[in-house]
Design a protein around this motif. Structure first.
Motif, PDB file in Angstrom:
ATOM      1  N   GLY A  77       0.804  -1.324  -0.032  1.00 14.35           N
ATOM      2  CA  GLY A  77       0.127   0.009   0.096  1.00 14.35           C
ATOM      3  C   GLY A  77       0.775   1.280   0.184  1.00 14.35           C
ATOM      4  N   LEU A  98      -6.188  -1.812  -8.606  1.00 14.34           N
ATOM      5  CA  LEU A  98      -5.134  -2.603  -7.801  1.00 14.34           C
ATOM      6  C   LEU A  98      -6.079  -3.418  -6.774  1.00 14.34           C
ATOM      7  N   GLU A  99      -7.126  -3.441  -6.345  1.00 19.09           N
ATOM      8  CA  GLU A  99      -7.686  -4.196  -5.403  1.00 19.09           C
ATOM      9  C   GLU A  99      -8.422  -5.342  -6.113  1.00 19.09           C
ATOM     10  N   ILE A 106      -4.591  -4.751  -0.669  1.00 14.08           N
ATOM     11  CA  ILE A 106      -4.236  -3.386  -0.874  1.00 14.08           C
ATOM     12  C   ILE A 106      -4.526  -2.386   0.138  1.00 14.08           C
TER      13      ILE A 106
END
Length: 335
Positions: A77, A98-99, A106
């Motif tokens: 992160g 990203l998640e 993340i």
């Protein structure tokens, strides 16, 4: 009472050393993250800085994707995204992406400061330096873009909407402590470079915390500098690069991270030495045996829920050795 089972995590500032390239530094970020994962670190964060030729993490979201793609389980992160630099919609889209790629791995740490000088901040914010005044409102806007309740809005974040991306508030003062408490979010404190208000900020946060959908009880994670080696002399030798880096900040004479030297005496004045030590007061430099009690006491006094460390040393292998030693130290703290 002794706090049990304190997770430990790592902040990588992606500092470029002398005679090292940006590409080499970024490849080592991934290598370091892979080592952290093997050593049981919980999360691996990277910070947003701009207009700094010796820091390689300006495109923080891109770097998070690179590290998450090269690791398996460790949370990855931002420590942090400087939200006033960005439209919340863009951050929702980036971290939603990203998640989607790396589910439940993340973290989105959010800061108010620009992470740069005022002129560069103007370039980032298109001449509007007042955005920092609306940091709480920006967070609420970002939360709305992630929420399923935003499905009827005219502006929506794809991907992002409905994604579970944990938010953190980052800070180095008591202002951020009040904000994190009010919003009911976990709180990370930058005591690795701003130790002065650490204890007060932690107390304010815990005493004023309001439960939220994300978090039922307060969660406090200070960041400290840790440099460990087989002997005290070796640790202090490695730390000379770290101290020279802070000396450069004080003098406004920033350079790539310098190679360690056997003594820093004569390189700084008495006043400069005092300023460096003041700014690096939350630093633990030494052997596992010497630091065990210090880290335990620090954790107990501050009632930390998690510890994040950064290890600013020049040599890549010495850094991961230090990280491994700290992992063993924390295993002892937790037993």
């Amino acid at each position: 009472m002794k706090k049990q089972n304190i997770p430990y995590s790592f902040l990588d500032l992606a500092i470029i050393g002398e005679e090292k390239t940006t590409a080499e530094t970024l490849k080592n970020v991934l290598y370091t993250a892979q080592c952290a994962e093997k050593e049981g670190y919980t999360r691996y964060w990277m910070a947003e800085h701009h207009n700094m030729p010796h820091i390689a993490s300006s495109a923080t979201s891109v770097l998070i994707g690179y590290v998450a793609g090269g690791t398996q389980t460790i949370k990855v992160g931002s420590g942090g995204i400087m939200l006033p630099n960005h439209p919340p919609l863009v951050i929702a889209e980036q971290f939603g992406t990203l998640e989607a790629l790396y589910p439940n791995r993340i973290d989105l740490g959010l800061g108010r400061a620009p992470g740069t000088d005022q002129l560069t901040a103007m370039a980032l914010r298109r001449n509007d330096l007042t955005t920092a005044n609306y940091f709480p409102q920006q967070i609420e806007e970002l939360k709305a873009f992630f929420s399923l309740e935003n499905k009827n809005a005219k502006v929506r974040a794809f991907p992002g909407e409905g994604q579970n991306v944990p938010m953190w508030i980052l800070g180095s003062s008591t202002d951020s402590a009040y904000l994190a408490a009010e919003l009911g979010l976990p709180y990370a404190f930058a005591s690795h470079f701003a130790p002065e208000q650490l204890q007060m900020a932690g107390r304010i946060y815990k005493n004023n915390f309001k439960p939220s959908v994300q978090l039922e009880k307060s969660y406090f994670m200070p960041c400290i500098n840790v440099i460990m080696a087989d002997t005290q002399y070796d640790a202090e030798y490695l730390a000379t690069s770290f101290y020279r880096m802070f000396l450069g900040i004080i003098r406004n004479d920033r350079k790539p991270m310098q190679k360690p030297i056997h003594s820093i005496n004569g390189l700084w004045s008495v006043q400069e030495e005092a300023m460096v030590y003041q700014k690096t007061a939350c630093s633990f430099i030494g052997t596992e045996e010497e630091l065990l009690h210090e880290v335990q006491r620090f954790s107990d006094i501050l009632e930390v829920d998690e510890l994040m460390i950064t290890t600013p040393v020049y040599d890549y292998e010495e850094r991961v050795k230090s990280m491994a030693k700290f992992a063993r130290l924390m295993q002892k703290v937790n037993n």
